[in-house]
Design a protein around this motif. Structure first.
Motif, PDB file in Angstrom:
ATOM      1  N   PHE A   1     -20.363  35.271  30.094  1.00  9.63           N
ATOM      2  CA  PHE A   1     -20.069  36.254  29.144  1.00  9.63           C
ATOM      3  C   PHE A   1     -21.379  36.471  28.608  1.00  9.63           C
ATOM      4  O   PHE A   1     -21.260  37.497  28.115  1.00  9.63           O
ATOM      5  CB  PHE A   1     -19.284  35.885  28.172  1.00  9.63           C
ATOM      6  CG  PHE A   1     -19.509  35.173  26.465  1.00  9.63           C
ATOM      7  CD1 PHE A   1     -20.482  35.822  25.566  1.00  9.63           C
ATOM      8  CD2 PHE A   1     -19.198  33.560  27.188  1.00  9.63           C
ATOM      9  CE1 PHE A   1     -20.469  34.742  24.816  1.00  9.63           C
ATOM     10  CE2 PHE A   1     -20.050  32.917  25.975  1.00  9.63           C
ATOM     11  CZ  PHE A   1     -20.367  33.612  24.838  1.00  9.63           C
TER      12      PHE A   1
ATOM     13  N   THR B   1     -15.296  36.307  32.217  1.00 11.63           N
ATOM     14  CA  THR B   1     -15.533  37.137  33.061  1.00 11.63           C
ATOM     15  C   THR B   1     -14.878  37.674  34.282  1.00 11.63           C
ATOM     16  O   THR B   1     -14.495  36.818  35.270  1.00 11.63           O
ATOM     17  CB  THR B   1     -16.568  37.925  33.089  1.00 11.63           C
ATOM     18  OG1 THR B   1     -17.468  37.525  34.316  1.00 11.63           O
ATOM     19  CG2 THR B   1     -17.425  37.908  32.030  1.00 11.63           C
TER      20      THR B   1
ATOM     21  N   GLU C   1     -17.995  39.851  24.048  1.00 15.42           N
ATOM     22  CA  GLU C   1     -18.819  40.351  26.225  1.00 15.42           C
ATOM     23  C   GLU C   1     -18.698  41.776  26.526  1.00 15.42           C
ATOM     24  O   GLU C   1     -19.412  42.356  27.345  1.00 15.42           O
ATOM     25  CB  GLU C   1     -17.633  39.498  27.450  1.00 15.42           C
ATOM     26  CG  GLU C   1     -16.301  39.797  28.037  1.00 15.42           C
ATOM     27  CD  GLU C   1     -16.214  39.456  28.380  1.00 15.42           C
ATOM     28  OE1 GLU C   1     -14.957  39.467  29.309  1.00 15.42           O
ATOM     29  OE2 GLU C   1     -16.097  37.506  28.663  1.00 15.42           O
TER      30      GLU C   1
END
Length: 411
Positions: free
Chosen positions: A111, A105, A395
């Motif tokens: 994630f 991320t 995600e």
């Protein structure tokens, strides 16, 4: 008619979705009167031994709501995802696809995390209490009647509550959804998901694995310590037989699927089987009424997105309610609620179709389909850009136009 003061939002359902919605609305608009009712006993959530995968977008929401720091010590990051495709008796399970989850991320976080359900519910309950949101247990919303300016809700304790907006978070078999006249698209997969927790000798190193077997996916998900949560899909009759079998038979069947790479296994949690199917509501809203969570959609756990879809509902509905209130609009009016439906329906239908196709593609032993899917998995594994795209989708941060809570912003 009741003499109780009018509520702004009455949430029917005290699970993660209902509690997080109540907290999100109250935190952003403290002047709104919000209440939660649930037909379950007060401490039933403490008996929940399951764990859930919380993706980055949902973690952002929980962080803004002020509960993630309390949950985090019990959360296990998913650092790596491994996908295999084989038969149960195959001595070797070739790995077709891997995802590295650490640092995926923008903020360098994994994630997804695995979070014990008890930790999540307990933290949300404490936050609701601190914000002054009443939670009434053993109190079922048995019916309602909608007027021009309010909805009167009949409760199982013989009382009534009057509210500007009733939100049904009462599960995939929602009775309130049926009372509102909202139809659904339903399909039974003939499968059940067995859920339990195991201990193993060796550490999992934060690796989640999904084995595609002929009866359905067998997923092992990392928990704190040398423990893993299992979501084990079988044909419904076989799942019932396994859950009712003695420990020796269950653990033998478990070892055939889990393998021995983490050493000896021991089942340390209760085992339960949940029927699997696809349920999509044809509408998410009606006058002074909205659906959220499983009441709006129930999907196959093959992608681990069920609860995260519910948190997306929370973010969108809370923002819809709060912004309508700030503009001086009627928060229960259909014209205000239609923004929420527009926000969520496409994403929900897309995810429902995706999980349906994946389940049909992978839950079989047909040789042509096996070759097709294994070639497809291998191609994805060799294309870093495509793998990155799938991680962003998983995600919940891909694209734009997300509700603020999902990107870590206050409403």
């Amino acid at each position: 008619m009741t003499d109780a003061p009018m509520l702004d939002v009455l949430v029917a359902g005290g699970g993660y979705v209902g509690l997080s919605l109540a907290v999100a609305v109250k935190k952003a608009a403290p002047h709104l009167a919000v209440e939660v009712v649930d037909g379950a006993p007060e401490h039933v959530w403490q008996k929940d031994e399951r764990a859930s995968a919380i993706v980055a977008a949902a973690r952002n929401l929980l962080d803004v709501l002020g509960v993630w720091n309390e949950i985090a010590p019990e959360a296990e990051p998913i650092r790596r995802m491994v996908i295999t495709d084989s038969r149960t008796a195959d001595p070797v399970r070739p790995v077709f696809l891997t995802f590295e989850g650490t640092g995926s991320t923008d903020d360098g976080q994994p994630f997804a995390h695995m979070v014990p359900n008890r930790a999540m519910t307990g933290s949300l309950l404490r936050q609701a209490e601190s914000l002054g949101v009443p939670v009434r247990w053993s109190t079922l919303a048995e019916g309602f009647s909608t007027g021009q300016h309010e909805t009167t809700v009949r409760l199982s304790d013989g009382t009534e509550r009057v509210t500007r907006l009733l939100v049904a978070c009462d599960g995939v078999r929602s009775k309130l959804r049926d009372m509102a006249g909202i139809k659904t698209v339903r399909f039974d997969y003939g499968q059940s998901g067995i859920v339990t927790t195991v201990e193993h000798e060796r550490p999992h190193d934060g690796t989640a694995e999904e084995h595609f077997l002929p009866a359905g996916p067998f997923a092992t998900l990392p928990l704190t310590g040398n423990r893993s949560s299992l979501v084990w899909t079988e044909r419904t009759e076989d799942a019932r037989r396994l859950v009712e079998s003695d420990d020796l038979v269950f653990e033998e069947e478990l070892e055939r699927r889990f393998g021995h790479k983490l050493g000896a296994l021991k089942v340390v949690g209760g085992r339960r089987a949940f029927p699997l199917g696809l349920t999509l509501a044809r509408a998410f809203v009606a006058p002074r009424f909205a659906l959220a969570g499983d009441a709006a959609h129930g999907i196959h756990p093959i992608s681990g997105q069920g609860l995260n879809l519910g948190f997306k509902d929370v973010a969108a509905l809370a923002e819809t309610i709060v912004e309508a209130d700030r503009l001086g609009l009627d928060i229960g009016a259909l014209s205000a609620l239609e923004r929420y439906e527009t926000w969520r329906r496409f994403d929900t239908v897309r995810m429902g179709i995706t999980t349906d196709v994946l389940n049909r593609l992978f839950s079989n032993d047909a040789t042509p389909l096996r070759v097709l899917r294994d070639v497809g998995l291998g191609m994805v594994d060799r294309l870093p850009g495509l793998k990155s795209f799938f991680i962003r989708q998983a995600e919940g941060t891909a694209g734009s136009g997300h509700p603020r809570l999902l990107v870590g912003q206050r409403i």
